[in-house]
Structure formats: C-alpha cells, structure tokens
Design an enzyme around this catalytic site. Structure first.
Site: not given
Ligand code: C5P
Length: 232
Positions: A32, A59-61, A64, A119, A181, A210-211
């Site tokens: 992503k 993921d540019l959401k 407009d 979220t 997680r 992500g993390r």
């Molecule tokens: O690091 P982590 O696992 O929290 O990353 C989640 C990814 O999903 C991030 O890029 C965040 O911007 C994206 N995201 C999110 N909740 C949303 C939409 C996108 O956490 N509702």
C-alpha cells in the site's frame, strides 16, 4: 477473490521503501502506497514498485467534485495500480465519476474501494463536527451501500464490520481492513484492533498491516506470520 496481506509502506522516501522491500527478496508482497510516500516520492515510486513485481494499493482517498475526481482517476489508471480509493462522503455521483475515469479504453480498471468513516472519527466527532446524528454503525453501512450502488468493488472498514458489510452489500463486495495487531503486540494509535487470525474469522478479504511489519525486528518473519494466520 484473492485474500491477501497488504503491507502499508508508510515511509517518507523512495530509498527507505526500496531498502525495506529488498528484504523480501523473491517474495512480492502486496504493497500500500499512501499519501506520505506518494507526495514525497512522486508517481515514479508506483512504477518502480510495480516493475519489481508487487501489486499496489494506491491509498490517496480522493474527495472532490465529480469532474475533478474523474480526471484524476483517469491519470491514476495509467499508473498500473491494482487498487485505489475515494471517500464515500464525496457522494454517489462522485463515486460513479471516479469509476468512469478509472476505466481504461480497453475496459479494464483497478479495483475501486471507498472509505466510509475514518477510524479516527468517532460518533461524538461525527455529531459535533459533521452534524451527523445517526449511530456511526448505521452511517458506515449506509456509505458502504452507496459505494456498492455506485458500482464500486468494496470498502475500507474494520474487520469488526466486515461481516455486516458482506451481509448488506454481498459476499463479493471486498472488505479491506486495517487496524491489525498481533496478540500482545503494540497497539499504537489504533483504537479497535484485531489479530490476523481474528480478521480471517470475521471474513476480511484483505488485511492492511503497517507497523507490526514495518517496525518489526524481522519484517519478513512478521509478514510470514500474517500470511500464516490470515491465509493459512
Ligand atoms: O501501522 P498500522 O498497521 O496502524 O497502519 C495501518 C495503515 O492503514 C495506515 O497506512 C493507515 O493510514 C491505514 N488506514 C487505517 N485506518 C483507516 C484507513 C486507513 O489505519 N480507516
């Protein structure tokens, strides 16, 4: 439809991203690319990651007026991404315009999904800042329904909402779910978190991680663990 683990490459440069992806060698995870990386590195980062054999969720959401979104989507469709997104709050007309813009002359197009409510927005904020009085769950499902009605392929939502989205919009309507997680792992700023195994149980189609992968001591092992728990 393929279930998959999408790694959120939230880095601020192309170099850091490529260095990270190099660790995966012949594995080619679904990646992503969000606003941070896209704005920092430009469209060439998309072509570079694509050239290396990865699928890409851009993921540019977008949000407009319909005409602007349609034209922007037409530009993005030529980058060869596999999935991109808009805000459902932009209305059905905007989502339909996005879909038109995204469709290439040969009729093919990337998957188009909608963000319902972020979220980071809770019911209180929705009421106070957006003057939306309905329960957040009802708003999320209404936006998902609007997205399905407009011909979109799915929504970004919590794994906790995936089952209900499928029951309202159909089993083929894609649920892309962040907030993942490992059991006992760092939660960070995410509020409602789910393990990859739980997301599978709940019926998510794609998990966005992500993390737990990017900040792991061994990102490849963390990715493998996600695949094992989510896909088996
Ligand atoms: O690091 P982590 O696992 O929290 O990353 C989640 C990814 O999903 C991030 O890029 C965040 O911007 C994206 N995201 C999110 N909740 C949303 C939409 C996108 O956490 N509702």
């Amino acid at each position: 439809m393929g279930k998959d683990v999408i790694i959120a490459c939230d880095f601020d440069s192309a170099d850091k991203t490529i260095e990270f992806l190099d660790r995966f060698e012949d594995k080619k995870p679904f990646v992503k690319i969000g606003m941070e990386l896209f704005y920092a590195a430009g469209p060439s980062i998309v072509s570079e990651i694509k050239r290396r054999g990865h699928k890409i969720f851009l993921d540019l959401k977008l949000h407009d007026i319909p005409n602007t979104v349609k034209k922007a989507m037409s530009v993005l469709s030529h980058l060869g991404v596999d999935m991109c997104n808009v805000h459902a709050a932009g209305t059905k007309r905007m989502m339909q315009a996005a879909l038109e813009g995204l469709t290439r002359p040969d009729g093919t197009r990337p998957l188009l999904i909608a963000v319902t409510q972020l979220t980071s927005t809770d019911e209180q904020t929705m009421r106070d800042d957006l003057l939306i009085d309905r329960p957040i769950d009802e708003v999320v499902m209404h936006y998902a329904h609007n997205a399905a009605d407009s011909g979109l392929d799915g929504v970004v939502c919590s794994p906790l909402e995936a089952g209900k989205v499928h029951s309202i919009c159909g089993g083929n309507f894609v649920t892309v779910t962040p907030g993942i997680r490992f059991a006992g792992g760092e939660v960070g700023d995410q509020k409602r978190v789910t393990t990859p195994a739980m997301a599978k149980e709940l019926g998510s189609d794609y998990i966005v991680v992500g993390r737990p992968i990017t900040a792991a001591d061994d990102p490849v092992a963390a990715y493998d663990r996600c695949i094992k728990e989510f896909i088996g």
